[in-house]
Design an enzyme around this catalytic site. Structure first.
Site, PDB file in Angstrom:
ATOM      1  N   GLU A   1      43.773  42.292  30.588  1.00  0.00           N
ATOM      2  CA  GLU A   1      45.011  42.565  31.315  1.00  0.00           C
ATOM      3  C   GLU A   1      45.965  41.377  31.282  1.00  0.00           C
ATOM      4  O   GLU A   1      47.133  41.514  31.629  1.00  0.00           O
ATOM      5  CB  GLU A   1      44.721  43.006  32.748  1.00  0.00           C
ATOM      6  CG  GLU A   1      44.262  41.891  33.667  1.00  0.00           C
ATOM      7  CD  GLU A   1      44.055  42.387  35.096  1.00  0.00           C
ATOM      8  OE1 GLU A   1      43.306  43.358  35.275  1.00  0.00           O
ATOM      9  OE2 GLU A   1      44.637  41.803  36.014  1.00  0.00           O
TER      10      GLU A   1
ATOM     11  N   HIS B   1      31.137  53.981  38.787  1.00  0.00           N
ATOM     12  CA  HIS B   1      32.237  54.452  39.632  1.00  0.00           C
ATOM     13  C   HIS B   1      31.869  55.728  40.357  1.00  0.00           C
ATOM     14  O   HIS B   1      32.610  56.195  41.211  1.00  0.00           O
ATOM     15  CB  HIS B   1      33.479  54.693  38.777  1.00  0.00           C
ATOM     16  CG  HIS B   1      33.908  53.470  38.028  1.00  0.00           C
ATOM     17  ND1 HIS B   1      33.465  53.203  36.753  1.00  0.00           N
ATOM     18  CD2 HIS B   1      34.690  52.436  38.384  1.00  0.00           C
ATOM     19  CE1 HIS B   1      33.973  52.050  36.351  1.00  0.00           C
ATOM     20  NE2 HIS B   1      34.715  51.559  37.325  1.00  0.00           N
TER      21      HIS B   1
ATOM     22  N   CYS C   1      45.386  46.877  49.561  1.00  0.00           N
ATOM     23  CA  CYS C   1      46.138  45.630  49.417  1.00  0.00           C
ATOM     24  C   CYS C   1      45.175  44.511  49.030  1.00  0.00           C
ATOM     25  O   CYS C   1      44.001  44.562  49.370  1.00  0.00           O
ATOM     26  CB  CYS C   1      46.814  45.264  50.741  1.00  0.00           C
ATOM     27  SG  CYS C   1      47.933  46.543  51.333  1.00  0.00           S
TER      28      CYS C   1
ATOM     29  N   GLY D   1      25.317  42.147  37.879  1.00  0.00           N
ATOM     30  CA  GLY D   1      25.392  41.049  38.848  1.00  0.00           C
ATOM     31  C   GLY D   1      25.218  41.476  40.283  1.00  0.00           C
ATOM     32  O   GLY D   1      24.264  41.094  40.938  1.00  0.00           O
TER      33      GLY D   1
ATOM     34  N   LYS E   1      47.994  50.268  35.627  1.00  0.00           N
ATOM     35  CA  LYS E   1      48.755  49.081  36.021  1.00  0.00           C
ATOM     36  C   LYS E   1      50.240  49.198  35.697  1.00  0.00           C
ATOM     37  O   LYS E   1      50.620  49.663  34.635  1.00  0.00           O
ATOM     38  CB  LYS E   1      48.188  47.839  35.315  1.00  0.00           C
ATOM     39  CG  LYS E   1      46.997  47.252  36.033  1.00  0.00           C
ATOM     40  CD  LYS E   1      46.229  46.323  35.142  1.00  0.00           C
ATOM     41  CE  LYS E   1      47.021  45.099  34.807  1.00  0.00           C
ATOM     42  NZ  LYS E   1      47.143  44.157  35.927  1.00  0.00           N
TER      43      LYS E   1
HETATM   44  N1  GLN Z   1      29.342  40.179  38.354  1.00  0.00           N
HETATM   45  C1  GLN Z   1      30.302  41.019  38.976  1.00  0.00           C
HETATM   46  C2  GLN Z   1      29.610  42.135  39.739  1.00  0.00           C
HETATM   47  O1  GLN Z   1      28.609  42.584  39.303  1.00  0.00           O
HETATM   48  C3  GLN Z   1      31.258  41.619  37.985  1.00  0.00           C
HETATM   49  C4  GLN Z   1      32.357  42.396  38.630  1.00  0.00           C
HETATM   50  C5  GLN Z   1      33.409  42.928  37.668  1.00  0.00           C
HETATM   51  O2  GLN Z   1      33.255  42.898  36.489  1.00  0.00           O
HETATM   52  N2  GLN Z   1      34.479  43.424  38.173  1.00  0.00           N
HETATM   53  O3  GLN Z   1      30.049  42.581  40.760  1.00  0.00           O
END
Ligand code: GLN
Ligand code: ZN
Length: 768
Positions: A618, A707, A529, A445, A123
């Site tokens: 952040e 990731h 973006c 989630g 960032k």
């Molecule tokens: N509950 C969200 C998901 O699972 C959390 C996303 C995140 O922490 N960036 O996508």
């Protein structure tokens, strides 16, 4: 006459032309000449827009392929060995390889540890813009290696513009980079870097340039003394080079570096009076009488119109003292705000009348400059009276100020931001009710967002899918997610978030007090973006936002279904906030709205609710002395939204990053019953912070790096959890991935979760 200038203009284009062209180039659908033509057209258009708005001195060097810090790395020849071209001459391909990894594929060739892995993204100060971190070696050499700046200057001059090239200063550039390999002090590289700056200034002078802007935003950070000393050294050397030099600082106040910044042997100083208005009188006193002072009075970080009269008061005062030496500008580069409000053809007229994007902000800067010279000019008078009327209408607008919200805020007491019992008591009741095994398993989630899901959401938005059919499509996704999780043997289930486009926008759309633009895009990194929602008024929740989906999901299973919400701090950080009330107050309003949702979920029979705070860390201010105040209101906002429920209801939170050392106390003060965090890539090392602090509540350290498409083995995850158990008592550990799974595909997700459940079972046997 006060000169009107800008520090930089958004490069993406009103219709994100730059994104589209770069992506087409990467796909091989646009050749280099075509890509360069798009860049040239955008630059020409942006200079013209600024000039038409009344800007006298136009920035060059604010355009960048991918990222402006990357442009500097090429300019200085700071190209990591793995990308260095044979003949030493970098090309656009070199540049994009540094940004995206050599295969151009961020997932594989670009992954850390692979031969052509991309430079790290991080960032840019406290903005949502991400730059590519320069890499330095102990034997780092610098030489002028990239002609872009000079070419663009020629381009602008050929168009008849008066320009001011913009460069990142040597200290800020070094500060932003990372030392690789053998340990050394980055400051040791300064003497090697300065000659390149000298060469650049000489080349620019030869092109006929008069002023150069040197950005040194690190002057608003808590700078170590050796860096401050280096400022004097560097600029004493650079003063011998040609060009008049404007030192630009922004994103905060100079404070302890004020004297230093004012006295450096440069010809002008730009300061940010939006973020740090209090520094104005001191600067005025300390500024040597030969220097230009540029006042940043129009907010470059937000979307609201400037209160012209207020800004003009300061300007008039400064003008008396400085006369011709006064310049006017936005607070920082306009990179951080959307391009042109004129594109918003579907926005409510009143709301639109309150907003200003980059093009409009240029107009505001120009009017302010003109108002000093020709206070009675009809256009100046008209602009001022319009601004006054607009401010008055906003100050009184019932669309902004809601007595119910205000009354509720006033009535909040300390008890409202506290659970009924302490954690030790709550957790006993929760364990009795939830009946979970040791090392309970869960996910964060979201499940994979398949093309079918996106199409259904889009069709519903466009009115091509009825509400009933849309609901059925989402229910079918939920059924699939629940069946799958039951089959896998996960302990705490989720509904999968198929109905959500984005974790902030989904909620913002259902709250009163938010507005949405159609074209309000801002560059986040490279070609990516974002279009943040805008908080314009007091926030409230007219009706439940998630209860129907979660209740439906819970109805399908006897296992515990976890409700899923986004927290107040994250909602605020990823939106454009109001400027007429504090961030703290906006966070509390959001907290109350979310609190109602938590309580409604509990009433609907939901026993665990997760409140995501992905942006909590952040939000930390740039200056350490401001941390406490931020952390106090941020933790309070979280507690406020989480404390409306009974002891038996378990509150989870989730944060997907890994540096907790600075904020661990506040994380504990949030008092969530369970926190899930990202740890898999750091090999559980970041749990050190939790161990050292003796973090009291339960933790789910992520064991699956979402990731990457790689499926971790059971053994790997068991090993990670054993490491975790050396730091945190096993009885307080959860087993879960690092973050949500929405960007993953189903096959790898399923395979990884099978291993994750197996890992938990093995751990239960080991630790029984
Ligand atoms: N509950 C969200 C998901 O699972 C959390 C996303 C995140 O922490 N960036 O996508
Ligand atoms: Zn996350």
């Amino acid at each position: 006459m006060a000169l009107a200038h800008t520090l930089g203009f958004p490069r993406i284009g009103r219709d994100r032309e730059l994104k589209k062209a770069q992506e087409a180039f990467w796909r091989g659908e646009l050749d280099e000449a075509g890509l360069r033509a798009v860049g040239r057209e955008l630059r020409a258009a942006h200079w013209q827009l600024q000039k038409n708005a009344g800007i006298d001195l136009l920035p060059v060097g604010d355009f960048a392929w991918y990222d402006q810090v990357l442009t500097h790395s090429l300019t200085f020849g700071a190209i990591p060995e793995r990308f260095r071209p044979q003949d030493g001459k970098p090309t656009l391909h070199t540049l994009f390889a540094m940004a995206r990894g050599r295969s151009g594929d961020a997932c594989c060739g670009g992954a850390q540890g692979q031969p052509g892995f991309a430079q790290e993204l991080t960032k840019w100060f406290d903005t949502n813009y991400h730059y590519l971190v320069p890499e330095f070696s102990a034997d780092q050499q610098f030489q002028l290696s990239w002609e872009q700046l000079f070419e663009e200057v020629d381009e602008a001059l050929a168009l008849g513009h008066k320009v001011k090239p913009v460069v990142i200063g040597p200290l800020t550039y070094l500060w932003l980079g990372k030392a690789k390999g053998a340990e050394f002090d980055k400051l040791d590289l300064l003497e090697r870097l300065l000659p390149v700056y000298g060469e650049i200034f000489q080349r620019l002078a030869a092109q006929g340039v008069e002023w150069v802007q040197i950005d040194e935003p690190i002057l608003v950070l808590d700078l170590p003394q050796d860096w401050k000393n280096a400022f004097e050294r560097a600029y004493n050397i650079l003063q011998r080079e040609p060009l008049r030099k404007l030192l630009a600082t922004y994103f905060g106040g100079l404070e302890d570096s004020l004297g230093l910044a004012a006295s450096l042997p440069l010809d002008g100083l730009h300061i940010d009076l939006v973020r740090a208005p209090q520094q104005y009188p001191t600067i005025l006193d300390r500024l040597p009488s030969y220097k230009v002072l540029s006042l940043g009075l129009v907010n470059g970080r937000n979307v609201w119109r400037c209160y012209l009269e207020q800004a003009l008061d300061v300007l008039r005062h400064a003008h008396e003292r400085l006369g011709e030496r006064l310049w006017v500008a936005p607070s920082c580069s306009l990179l951080h705000c959307p391009v042109d409000l004129a594109r918003e053809d579907q926005l409510d007229a009143e709301l639109k009348s309150w907003l200003a994007f980059a093009v409009q902000k240029c107009g505001e800067v120009a009017v302010l400059a003109r108002a000093l010279e020709q206070p009675e000019a009809p256009d100046v008078l008209a602009a001022l009276s319009e601004s006054r009327a607009m401010q008055a209408s906003r100050a009184a607008s019932p669309r902004i100020h809601k007595p119910e919200v205000q009354a509720r805020l006033k009535a909040i007491g300390a008890r409202d931001a506290q659970r009924l019992s302490p954690f030790a008591v709550r957790i006993q009741k929760q364990r009795a009710g939830l009946d979970l095994p040791l090392f309970p398993t869960t996910t964060i989630g979201s499940f994979p967002q398949t093309p079918a899901i996106r199409l259904a959401r889009q069709a519903f938005r466009q009115g091509k899918l009825s509400a009933a059919d849309y609901t059925e499509a989402m229910h079918s996704e939920i059924r699939h997610a629940v069946e799958l999780q039951e089959g896998l043997g996960l302990d705490v289930l989720v509904h999968g978030e198929a109905e959500r486009n984005d974790m902030v926008e989904y909620f913002a759309e259902q709250l009163d007090g938010y507005l949405f633009t159609r074209f309000g895009w801002v560059q986040s990194y490279g070609s990516r973006c974002v279009k943040p929602a805008v908080i314009y008024g007091d926030l409230s929740r007219p009706r439940p936002m998630t209860v129907d989906w979660i209740r439906y999901a819970q109805g399908l299973t006897d296992k515990v279904m976890k409700g899923m919400l986004t927290g107040p701090v994250t909602m605020l950080m990823w939106s454009f906030p109001r400027e007429d009330v504090s961030r703290e107050e906006q966070a509390r309003q959001l907290a109350l709205a979310i609190r109602d949702e938590v309580v409604d979920l509990e009433r609907a029979g939901i026993r665990i609710v997760q409140i995501d705070e992905a942006a909590f860390r952040e939000g930390l201010p740039l200056r350490r002395e401001q941390w406490k105040s931020y952390l106090d209101w941020a933790t309070e906002a979280f507690r406020l939204c989480a404390s409306g429920v009974r002891d038996e209801t378990q509150i989870h939170t989730h944060m997907c990053y890994s540096e907790f050392n600075d904020v661990i106390e506040s994380i504990a003060a949030m008092d969530a019953d369970v926190i899930t965090i990202e740890t898999s890539r750091s090999d559980m090392e970041l749990l050190d912070a939790f161990e050292a602090f003796e973090y009291p509540n339960e933790i789910g350290p992520g064991v699956y790096d979402i990731h990457s498409p790689r499926v971790p083995s059971t053994e790997e995850m068991v090993k990670l959890m054993r490491k975790a158990a050396q730091r945190i008592p096993a009885g307080r550990l959860w087993v879960n991935p690092d973050c949500g799974l929405k960007t993953r595909g189903w096959p790898e997700t399923e395979a990884a979760l099978i291993n994750l459940v197996a890992a938990a079972r093995q751990l239960r046997r080991e630790f029984a």
